[in-house]
Motif scaffolding. Structure first.
Motif, mmCIF file in Angstrom:
data_model
loop_
_atom_site.group_PDB
_atom_site.id
_atom_site.type_symbol
_atom_site.label_atom_id
_atom_site.label_comp_id
_atom_site.label_asym_id
_atom_site.label_seq_id
_atom_site.Cartn_x
_atom_site.Cartn_y
_atom_site.Cartn_z
ATOM 1 N N LYS A 7 0.816 -1.211 0.000
ATOM 2 C CA LYS A 7 0.000 0.000 0.000
ATOM 3 C C LYS A 7 0.850 1.261 0.000
ATOM 4 C CE LYS A 7 -3.739 2.233 2.557
ATOM 5 N NZ LYS A 7 -4.650 2.114 3.726
ATOM 6 N N GLY A 8 1.930 1.274 0.815
ATOM 7 C CA GLY A 8 2.777 2.455 0.875
ATOM 8 C C GLY A 8 3.433 2.762 -0.454
ATOM 9 N N ASP A 9 3.896 1.710 -1.148
ATOM 10 C CA ASP A 9 4.531 1.918 -2.443
ATOM 11 C C ASP A 9 3.552 2.482 -3.460
ATOM 12 O OD1 ASP A 9 6.846 0.995 -1.420
ATOM 13 O OD2 ASP A 9 6.833 -0.929 -2.444
ATOM 14 N N LEU A 10 2.305 2.014 -3.413
ATOM 15 C CA LEU A 10 1.312 2.516 -4.355
ATOM 16 C C LEU A 10 1.036 3.993 -4.116
ATOM 17 C CD1 LEU A 10 -1.189 -0.499 -4.407
ATOM 18 C CD2 LEU A 10 0.487 0.136 -6.155
ATOM 19 N N ALA A 11 1.036 4.413 -2.856
ATOM 20 C CA ALA A 11 0.825 5.826 -2.544
ATOM 21 C C ALA A 11 1.981 6.669 -3.051
ATOM 22 C CB ALA A 11 0.648 6.004 -1.035
ATOM 23 N N VAL A 12 3.211 6.178 -2.875
ATOM 24 C CA VAL A 12 4.370 6.931 -3.351
ATOM 25 C C VAL A 12 4.399 6.942 -4.871
ATOM 26 C CG1 VAL A 12 6.877 7.142 -3.258
ATOM 27 C CG2 VAL A 12 5.631 6.347 -1.256
ATOM 28 N N ARG A 13 4.013 5.848 -5.481
ATOM 29 C CA ARG A 13 3.957 5.802 -6.942
ATOM 30 C C ARG A 13 2.954 6.831 -7.468
ATOM 31 N NH1 ARG A 13 4.429 0.021 -9.655
ATOM 32 N NH2 ARG A 13 6.073 0.088 -8.087
ATOM 33 N N THR A 42 3.077 16.362 -4.434
ATOM 34 C CA THR A 42 4.341 16.176 -5.140
ATOM 35 C C THR A 42 5.340 15.385 -4.295
ATOM 36 O OG1 THR A 42 4.003 18.259 -6.308
ATOM 37 C CG2 THR A 42 6.241 17.391 -6.263
ATOM 38 N N LEU A 43 6.022 14.435 -4.927
ATOM 39 C CA LEU A 43 7.063 13.653 -4.260
ATOM 40 C C LEU A 43 8.334 14.495 -4.172
ATOM 41 C CD1 LEU A 43 8.110 10.963 -3.091
ATOM 42 C CD2 LEU A 43 8.601 10.240 -5.451
ATOM 43 N N HIS A 70 6.595 14.530 4.082
ATOM 44 C CA HIS A 70 6.095 13.365 3.354
ATOM 45 C C HIS A 70 5.071 13.780 2.301
ATOM 46 C CE1 HIS A 70 7.967 10.249 5.807
ATOM 47 N NE2 HIS A 70 7.562 10.853 6.904
ATOM 48 N N PRO A 71 5.045 13.046 1.156
ATOM 49 C CA PRO A 71 5.904 11.917 0.764
ATOM 50 C C PRO A 71 7.315 12.384 0.395
ATOM 51 C CG PRO A 71 4.373 12.468 -1.002
ATOM 52 C CD PRO A 71 3.981 13.308 0.169
ATOM 53 N N LEU A 72 8.304 11.657 0.932
ATOM 54 C CA LEU A 72 9.703 12.071 0.839
ATOM 55 C C LEU A 72 10.604 10.881 0.540
ATOM 56 C CD1 LEU A 72 11.908 14.265 1.293
ATOM 57 C CD2 LEU A 72 11.863 13.619 3.720
ATOM 58 N N ALA A 73 11.492 11.069 -0.416
ATOM 59 C CA ALA A 73 12.442 10.035 -0.798
ATOM 60 C C ALA A 73 13.857 10.444 -0.415
ATOM 61 C CB ALA A 73 12.375 9.776 -2.305
ATOM 62 N N LEU A 74 14.631 9.478 0.005
ATOM 63 C CA LEU A 74 16.054 9.663 0.294
ATOM 64 C C LEU A 74 16.860 9.205 -0.914
ATOM 65 C CD1 LEU A 74 18.562 10.011 2.215
ATOM 66 C CD2 LEU A 74 18.202 7.613 2.856
ATOM 67 N N GLN A 75 17.771 10.054 -1.388
ATOM 68 C CA GLN A 75 18.662 9.621 -2.454
ATOM 69 C C GLN A 75 20.042 9.325 -1.890
ATOM 70 O OE1 GLN A 75 20.543 12.021 -5.738
ATOM 71 N NE2 GLN A 75 19.214 10.769 -7.037
ATOM 72 N N LEU A 76 20.519 8.121 -2.170
ATOM 73 C CA LEU A 76 21.847 7.705 -1.757
ATOM 74 C C LEU A 76 22.785 7.663 -2.954
ATOM 75 C CD1 LEU A 76 21.077 4.731 0.679
ATOM 76 C CD2 LEU A 76 21.756 7.066 1.292
ATOM 77 N N GLY A 77 24.068 7.918 -2.689
ATOM 78 C CA GLY A 77 25.107 7.761 -3.698
ATOM 79 C C GLY A 77 26.116 6.743 -3.228
ATOM 80 N N GLY A 78 26.540 5.878 -4.130
ATOM 81 C CA GLY A 78 27.527 4.873 -3.783
ATOM 82 C C GLY A 78 27.633 3.830 -4.871
ATOM 83 N N ASP A 93 15.374 3.291 9.646
ATOM 84 C CA ASP A 93 14.788 3.766 10.897
ATOM 85 C C ASP A 93 14.209 5.176 10.781
ATOM 86 O OD1 ASP A 93 15.466 1.401 12.149
ATOM 87 O OD2 ASP A 93 17.348 2.182 12.978
ATOM 88 N N TRP A 94 14.565 5.916 9.736
ATOM 89 C CA TRP A 94 14.086 7.289 9.586
ATOM 90 C C TRP A 94 12.720 7.367 8.908
ATOM 91 C CZ3 TRP A 94 18.845 7.028 11.453
ATOM 92 C CH2 TRP A 94 19.343 8.112 12.168
ATOM 93 N N GLY A 95 12.260 6.290 8.313
ATOM 94 C CA GLY A 95 10.905 6.273 7.786
ATOM 95 C C GLY A 95 10.682 7.012 6.489
ATOM 96 N N TYR A 96 11.688 7.038 5.620
ATOM 97 C CA TYR A 96 11.484 7.614 4.293
ATOM 98 C C TYR A 96 10.490 6.764 3.497
ATOM 99 C CZ TYR A 96 15.408 10.843 4.945
ATOM 100 O OH TYR A 96 16.222 11.841 5.392
ATOM 101 N N ASP A 97 9.861 7.386 2.498
ATOM 102 C CA ASP A 97 8.869 6.686 1.688
ATOM 103 C C ASP A 97 9.483 5.950 0.503
ATOM 104 O OD1 ASP A 97 6.416 7.698 3.069
ATOM 105 O OD2 ASP A 97 7.243 9.622 2.422
#
Length: 336
Positions: A7-13, A42-43, A70-78, A93-97
């Motif tokens: 359900k959470g993924d569908l909301a973020v989508r 907006t995401l 929220h809705p909020l995405a974390l972008q990682l680099g690596g 643990d931070w609860g990003y979407d």
């Protein structure tokens, strides 16, 4: 691996119909609160944070955010799977979407770490990275990429890249519709000089109908976004949303058939004032918010006075500077 249709993924989508691009030194938590004020749907994305920084750095400073973002995405680099695994485990643990892997940034400091756009040359490694990330989180892991780099033939390598992402379990990808030239062009030039190839990105939706694909790059207004949305699942806007936030985000919620929160940018300025006062009461500085707000009144009478007053006074002044700047556009009555 988690259920990608949770359900959470569908909301973020759904939110990813329109997103604001992750932008280094710009999309910090103050910027995101400002952007969220104008659009409920907006995401939003964090600035890119490297996996080693998350593992070894000040996690609270890097990962904390306001729940209103929220809705909020974390972008990682690596590019090291075990580092990305550890960083994702910590970030969980931070609860990003959403957690997004950067495979598109062409900056020198990113190249020196062998990640970002250079990873377009190593799709198998990217697949290994996202698999490691997926094992550590309950939210969707996504990828932001380019159509290719340097002398690669984009029409050949992009579908191969997407196929490998799909095989790795990635269901959502944002594609910047330009190549990145890793030698000879600055990061700024890489946002402007390589030609945009929207038809190629649109064609990917036909080849990968089960993937959620967003297009990024050179999109300057919501009319253009709507045109892309006739083909694509989502649109990501970067510099235009930052420099002309009201033009993009002030009407963004109409893309979800919802009325915007405010009718005029002066209403946004009034709504931001208590947030700024609270920020300053906790030891923050005015310019930490207002530097992101310079374009709020873009194209309106008084916009130059707003920008001048903010630019000249915000680094040292208090809320009176903000009030004086707003009065350049109108004469609202703020509460004491």
């Amino acid at each position: 691996m988690k259920n990608p249709d949770a359900k959470g993924d569908l909301a973020v989508r759904r939110a990813a119909r329109l997103s604001v691009a992750p932008m280094m030194d710009w999309t910090d938590r103050n910027c995101r609160l400002f952007h969220r004020m104008m659009s409920r749907n907006t995401l939003l994305y964090t600035e890119m944070i490297t996996a080693p920084a998350v593992i070894h750095g000040d996690r609270a400073r890097l990962l904390d955010y306001d729940a209103r973002e929220h809705p909020l995405a974390l972008q990682l680099g690596g590019s090291i799977p075990d580092e990305l695994r550890q960083a994702t485990r910590i970030a969980e643990d931070w609860g990003y979407d959403e957690i997004n892997l950067n495979v598109g940034c062409p900056s020198d400091r990113v190249q020196s770490g062998a990640f970002g756009a250079v990873l377009m040359k190593s799709p198998d490694l990217v697949a290994e990275c996202v698999s490691a990330m997926q094992a550590e989180t309950q939210v969707e892991v996504t990828v932001k990429c380019r159509i290719g780099v340097d002398d690669q033939t984009a029409a050949e390598i992009l579908p191969d890249f997407l196929a490998k992402m799909q095989q790795a379990g990635v269901r959502r990808v944002t594609i910047h519709a330009r190549k990145a030239w890793l030698q000879g062009l600055s990061p700024r030039e890489n946002r402007e000089i390589p030609p945009l190839d929207y038809p190629l990105v649109h064609a990917m939706k036909g080849q990968f109908p089960d993937m959620h694909l967003s297009v990024n790059g050179g999109i300057a207004d919501l009319d253009a976004a709507r045109d892309h949305l006739s083909v694509m699942d989502g649109v990501m806007i970067g510099r235009a949303a930052y420099h002309e936030p009201w033009k993009i985000l002030g009407a963004a919620d109409r893309l979800w058939d919802q009325a915007p929160p405010f009718e005029h940018p002066l209403d946004v300025a009034a709504a931001m004032r208590p947030l700024i006062v609270d920020h300053m009461a906790k030891g923050g500085r005015l310019h930490q918010f207002t530097r992101h707000m310079l374009g709020l009144f873009h194209g309106m009478p008084g916009a130059r006075g707003w920008k001048r007053t903010i630019s000249e006074g915000a680094s040292k002044g208090g809320i009176e500077v903000y009030d004086a700047a707003v009065q350049q556009v109108a004469d609202p009555v703020f509460p004491a």
